[in-house]
Design a protein around this motif. Structure first.
Motif, short mmCIF file in Angstrom:
data_model
loop_
_atom_site.label_atom_id
_atom_site.label_comp_id
_atom_site.label_asym_id
_atom_site.label_seq_id
_atom_site.Cartn_x
_atom_site.Cartn_y
_atom_site.Cartn_z
N SER A 73 27.58 32.99 60.71
CA SER A 73 27.51 31.53 60.85
C SER A 73 26.20 31.13 61.54
CB SER A 73 28.73 31.04 61.66
OG SER A 73 28.45 29.87 62.36
N ASP A 92 35.36 28.49 62.04
CA ASP A 92 34.90 27.51 63.02
C ASP A 92 36.01 27.27 64.05
OD1 ASP A 92 34.32 25.10 64.40
OD2 ASP A 92 32.96 24.48 62.78
N SER A 133 30.33 25.27 61.25
CA SER A 133 30.53 25.15 59.80
C SER A 133 30.08 23.75 59.43
CB SER A 133 32.01 25.34 59.45
OG SER A 133 32.75 24.22 59.92
N ASP A 134 30.14 23.40 58.17
CA ASP A 134 29.91 22.02 57.76
C ASP A 134 31.20 21.27 58.09
OD1 ASP A 134 29.88 19.59 56.45
OD2 ASP A 134 28.96 20.38 54.62
N ARG A 135 31.23 20.68 59.27
CA ARG A 135 32.50 20.15 59.79
C ARG A 135 32.99 18.94 59.01
NH1 ARG A 135 31.65 21.37 66.29
NH2 ARG A 135 32.33 23.51 66.10
N GLN A 161 32.70 18.59 55.57
CA GLN A 161 33.32 19.10 54.36
C GLN A 161 34.57 19.91 54.66
OE1 GLN A 161 32.02 17.97 51.49
NE2 GLN A 161 34.02 18.69 50.78
N VAL A 162 34.47 20.79 55.64
CA VAL A 162 35.60 21.70 55.91
C VAL A 162 36.81 20.90 56.41
CG1 VAL A 162 36.36 23.65 57.33
CG2 VAL A 162 34.09 23.67 56.32
N ASP A 186 41.74 26.34 55.70
CA ASP A 186 40.80 27.41 56.07
C ASP A 186 39.82 26.84 57.10
OD1 ASP A 186 38.95 29.41 56.24
OD2 ASP A 186 38.89 29.81 54.08
N SER A 187 39.73 27.50 58.25
CA SER A 187 38.83 26.98 59.29
C SER A 187 37.38 27.42 59.05
CB SER A 187 39.27 27.47 60.66
OG SER A 187 38.82 28.79 60.86
N HIS A 188 37.16 28.29 58.08
CA HIS A 188 35.81 28.84 57.82
C HIS A 188 35.19 29.43 59.08
CE1 HIS A 188 35.17 27.61 53.60
NE2 HIS A 188 36.17 26.81 53.90
N ASP A 244 38.26 18.92 53.39
CA ASP A 244 39.03 19.81 52.52
C ASP A 244 40.38 20.13 53.13
OD1 ASP A 244 36.87 19.86 50.86
OD2 ASP A 244 36.18 21.87 51.43
N GLY A 245 40.37 20.46 54.43
CA GLY A 245 41.63 20.83 55.10
C GLY A 245 42.60 19.67 55.15
#
Ligand code: S3P
Length: 740
Positions: free
Chosen positions: A422, A690, A649-651, A653-654, A686-688, A657-658
Motif C-alpha cells: 500500500s 485499509d 486505499s482509495d477511500r 471508491q473502496v 473488502d477493506s482492501h 463499493d462497500g
C-alpha cells in the motif's frame, strides 16, 4: 552474455548446497564443464546419473585442475584443509569460495596452514539451508530471494569478489557484505543457537521419558520449535565447534533470558512474564513484517484476518482508546534528535508507530520499551543519527515515510526508505519536490513518484518559503523537519489548517516555531532539549466509537483522555451538525496538547452538506463518517476531499463499493461522496487492507440487518491494536476469523 560463463567449475562436495549450485549452473548454462569431487563415490555417481555434473573426480587436485571457479561446498571443519591442499594447484586467475556457516575458524585455520589466506579466496555463506540434505535434495532455486553473506578480507582480490558476487546474483540471491567477526556473532545468535536449542530440547525430552511415547502427544508448538532438530548432526557438530567464542556469548545471553523466566515463574510474577512475552511478540511481529515487506522473503506471511460482525446491539461503558498515532510518531522522531532522555507515556503500540521506532533504532538510537505505553528515547542530538545498515522499512506508514524523508535529506549519509504494497503505491513527489527545492537529492524509485525513496546524504539544505498546493500535515511537517538542518529560515503556508502536532511538539522540545496568518516558520541550526510527552488517546480511533454510540439506539459511552486539538476535532463538529449528542468534560492540557473526556449518547442523525473547511480537520474520519451518513435521515454530501483517494486505499471508491454491497445508496464523486441514508443490509465487504475502512464497516453492523463479513483486516493493528477486544467489550458482536 559470454563473460557470465565459466570454463570449468569444480564443486567440492555435492550435498544440498553443492548439488543445488550444480543444478543452477546446468539449468542456466553458466559453465562449459561442471566437475565434482567428494568423499563418497556413490554421491558423485548419483550426480552423474542426474546429469547435473559432467565429470566426477575423487582426487581433489585433479578436480580443480584448469578450473576458473572452485566452490568448497563441504562441512565447515574440512574447508581449511581442503583449501590448503588445492592452493598450490590452482590455475592463475582462478577463484575459490566456500559456503560454510562459520567464517572466523575457516580463515584462521587457512592462515595457520598456509601462512597466508590466498587473495583469490572469497569466504561466503548462503543462508539457504534446509533440514533436508544430500545430492537428491538440491534445487536450482534454493538460493532465490535468500541472503548470501560474503566476508571478504582486506586483501581479497576485487575481481575474485566480483566473480563470486556474479555467481550468487545469477542464483537470484540477495548479497550482503560484512566482516568475518560480525558474521559469526550474528549467525551464532540467529542460526547456531536455535539449532542447539532444538537439538537439546528433543534430546532432553527423549532421555527424560522411558520410551519415546511422549512425542505422540507433542502438538504444533513442539513440532514447529524442533523442526530444525532434524538437521544433519555431523554438520552441526562442526559448526558448534568452529564458532565456539560467539556461541559461548550467545548461550550466556540466552541463559540470562532463561534465568529471568525461571525467576518470574518461581515468584509467580505475572507482570514480568507479560513483559517478556509481549516484548517478544512485538519483536516477532516486526520481524515478520520486515520479511513480508522486502524481497528476500521466501515464506511471505499468508495470515488473513477477517471480521465477522453480528447485526444490531448498542455500545455502553467507558473506554480509553490507544494513543494518538501522529503524536506517537513525532515523540520518537523529535526524542531521537533531542539532547537527553525523552520519556513518553501513552505511546501507541501500533505497527505504524513501531515502524518509526524501529527506523530510529536502525539509525543507532537507543530506545527502551514500549512497555504498556512507556518509551524512553535516548536522544543523540541533531547530528547523532547514524546510517542504517539496511533500508528503513516503514510498513504501511505514510507519516513515517514523509516525515523521515524531511529529516534524512539533511544528514551526512544516504538512506533508503521502503514500505509495504500500500505504501509503495502512495505519492511521494508531494514531499520530495519541495525538499529538492531546498537542495535535497531524493529519487522516488518506484513508478509515478512512489517509494522506495533513495535519499542522498551530504547535501547542504537552504531554507525557503513554500506555498503548499495541498493541505497536508505530513508535507508541512516533512518540510519543517528538513528546516532544522537547513541554513536560515524555512517557512510554509498551508491552504487550510492541518494538524499542528509537529509545531506544538517542537516548541515542547524548546525549539522556536512561529505561526502567523497561516504561515509557519522556523530557523535551522537550533537544539532540541529532551522532554516528557503524555500522548492523549487518538481522536481518530475514538471516532469509531463516537459514531457507534451515535447510530445505535440505547447507546451511552464515555471515552477518556481524548486528544481534542482543534486541528483534529472535525469529527465532533460534523457529528454535532448531523444532530449527534456529544459532550466534553474534564478539559485540560497535557504536554502542550488539549484533552477531554467525551460523552456520547445515541441521537437520530440528519444528512448534511459537510462544510469544506472541516474536511482537513476530519481527514482520517471519513470512512466512519460515511457510515454515520448511511444511518442518517436524508442526504449527506462530501466535497473537496480528493485527498481521500491517496490514503492507505482509495477511500472514496473502496467505501462506496462497500456501502453499495450493503445496499446503501452511495455514489462516489471525484472529490467526495453522496450518500442517501437508509437501511443497511448485511453482506461481504473488502477493506482492501485499509485499517480505517475495516473498523468503519465493523461499526456499520450495529445498524445492519444481517452479518457483515469484512475481508483483509490485518492492518487494523497499524493504528488500533486491541480494536476487536474493545469493540466486543463495548457491545459490538465482532468475531475475528484468521486463516493461513
Ligand atoms: C498525518 C497527516 C494526515 C493523516 C495521517 C496522519 C500526520 O495525512 O491523514 O493519518 O500525522 O501528519 P496528510 O498529511 O497526507 O493529510
Amino acid at each position: 552474455m559470454r563473460q557470465e560463463r565459466w570454463r570449468r567449475v569444480a564443486l567440492i562436495g555435492l550435498g544440498l548446497i553443492g548439488s543445488s549450485l550444480a543444478r543452477l549452473l546446468r539449468t542456466q548454462d553458466l559453465a562449459d564443464e561442471i566437475v565434482a569431487s567428494g568423499s563418497r563415490a556413490v554421491t558423485l555417481q548419483r550426480g552423474l546419473d542426474l546429469g547435473i555434473i559432467d565429470r566426477a573426480c575423487v582426487d581433489l587436485v585433479a578436480a580443480v585442475e584448469g578450473c576458473d571457479l572452485i566452490v568448497l561446498a563441504m562441512p565447515v571443519a574440512a574447508i581449511a584443509s581442503t583449501l590448503a591442499t588445492i592452493a598450490p594447484h590452482l590455475a592463475p586467475g582462478s577463484v575459490v569460495t566456500d559456503v560454510g556457516s562459520v567464517k572466523g575458524a575457516v580463515v584462521d585455520e587457512v592462515q595457520r596452514l598456509l601462512g597466508t589466506v590466498p587473495t583469490c579466496f572469497v569466504p561466503g555463506h548462503p543462508i539457504a539451508g534446509a533440514e533436508t540434505s544430500g545430492v537428491d535434495a538440491g534445487d536450482a532455486d534454493l538460493f532465490r530471494r535468500h541472503k548470501v553473506i560474503l566476508t571478504p578480507l582486506p586483501d581479497t582480490d576485487a575481481q575474485a569478489l566480483a566473480a563470486v558476487e556474479r555467481l550468487w546474483r545469477s542464483a537470484g540471491a540477495e548479497l550482503i557484505r560484512m566482516s568475518v567477526a560480525a558474521h559469526d556473532s550474528i549467525l551464532a545468535k540467529t542460526s547456531h543457537l536455535p539449532h542447539l536449542l532444538a537439538f537439546s530440547l528433543v534430546d532432553t525430552l527423549a532421555r527424560e521419558s522411558e520410551n519415546l511415547e511422549i512425542f505422540r502427544y507433542a502438538a504444533g508448538g513442539f513440532r514447529d520449535f524442533t523442526r530444525i532438530a532434524a538437521s544433519d548432526p555431523r554438520m552441526w557438530h562442526d559448526i558448534a565447534l568452529s564458532n565456539r567464542p560467539a556461541l559461548h556469548a550467545a548461550l550466556d545471553l540466552f541463559q540470562g533470558g532463561l534465568d529471568q523466566l525461571r525467576q518470574a515463574i518461581d515468584n509467580g510474577d505475572g507482570e514480568a512474564l507479560l513483559r517478556i512475552f509481549s516484548r517478544a511478540r512485538r519483536a516477532r511481529e516486526h520481524f515478520s513484517h520486515m520479511l513480508a515487506g522486502t524481497a528476500y522473503a521466501k515464506t511471505k506471511s499468508t495470515m488473513k484476518i477477517e471480521f465477522q460482525v453480528q447485526p444490531g446491539g448498542r455500545v455502553q461503558g467507558r473506554a480509553r482508546v490507544p494513543g494518538d498515532k501522529s503524536i506517537s510518531h513525532r515523540s520518537i522522531m523529535l526524542g531521537a534528535i533531542a539532547e537527553g532522555v525523552t520519556e513518553v507515556h501513552g505511546f501507541l503500540e501500533g505497527e505504524d508507530a513501531l515502524s518509526t521506532l524501529q527506523a530510529f533504532r536502525d539509525m543507532g538510537v537507543q530506545i527502551e520499551g514500549p512497555e504498556r505505553g512507556h518509551v524512553r528515547v535516548h536522544g543523540v542530538g541533531r547530528h547523532g543519527l547514524k546510517p542504517s545498515a539496511r533500508p528503513l522499512y516503514l510498513g504501511n506508514s505514510g507519516t513515517s515515510m514523509r516525515l523521515l524523508c524531511g529529516m534524512l535529506c539533511g544528514q551526512s549519509f544516504d538512506s533508503v526508505l521502503t514500505g509495504d504494497a500500500s505504501l509503495s503505491r502512495r505519492p511521494m513527489q508531494r514531499i520530495a519536490h519541495p525538499l529538492t527545492l531546498m537542495g535535497a537529492h531524493i529519487d522516488t524509485t518506484g513508478d509515478r513518484g512512489t517509494p522506495p525513496l533513495r535519499i542522498q546524504g551530504g547535501q547542504t539544505l537552504q531554507g525557503m518559503h513554500y506555498d503548499m498546493p495541498v493541505a497536508s500535515a505530513q508535507v508541512k511537517s516533512g518540510i519543517l523537519l528538513a528546516g532544522l538542518w537547513a541554513q536560515g529560515e524555512t517557512s510554509v503556508r498551508e491552504p487550510a489548517p492541518t494538524r499542528d502536532h509537529t509545531e506544538r511538539m517542537l516548541r515542547g522540545f524548546g525549539y522556536a516555531v512561529d505561526r502567523q496568518d497561516g504561515c509557519i516558520r522556523l530557523r535551522g541550526g537550533g537544539r532540541l532539549l529532551a522532554t516528557q510527552i503524555d500522548v492523549p488517546a487518538d481522536i481518530s480511533s475514538a471516532a469509531f466509537f463516537m459514531v457507534a454510540a451515535s447510530i445505535a439506539p440505547g447507546s451511552e459511552l464515555t471515552l477518556e483522555h481524548v486528544g481534542i486539538n482543534p486541528t483534529r476535532t472535525g469529527i465532533i463538529d460534523i457529528l454535532r451538525l448531523m444532530g449527534g449528542d456529544i459532550e466534553m468534560s474534564h478539559e485540560r492540557e497535557v504536554a502542550g496538547e488539549p484533552v477531554a473526556d467525551l460523552h456520547i449518547r445515541y441521537a437520530p442523525l440528519q444528512g448534511i452538506d459537510i462544510p469544506l473547511e472541516l474536511v482537513p480537520l476530519a481527514i482520517d474520519e471519513f470512512p466512519v463518517l460515511f457510515v454515520a451518513a448511511a444511518c442518517a435521515r436524508g442526504r449527506t454530501v462530501l466535497r473537496g476531499a480528493e485527498e481521500l483517494r491517496v490514503k492507505e486505499s482509495d477511500r472514496i471508491q473502496v467505501m462506496a463499493d462497500g456501502l453499495q454491497a450493503l445496499g446503501v445508496a452511495a455514489q462516489a464523486t471525484p472529490d467526495g461522496m453522496i450518500i442517501e441514508g437508509g437501511r443497511i443490509a448485511g453482506g461481504h465487504v473488502d477493506s482492501h487492507g485499509d485499517h480505517r475502512i475495516a473498523m468503519a464497516f465493523a461499526v456499520a453492523a450495529l445498524r445492519a440487518e444481517a452479518d457483515i463479513l469484512i475481508a483483509d483486516c490485518a492492518n487494523v493493528a497499524t493504528s488500533f491494536p486491541g480494536f476487536a477486544d474493545m469493540a466486543r467489550e463495548l457491545g459490538i458482536g465482532l468475531q475475528v476469523l484468521s486463516t493461513e
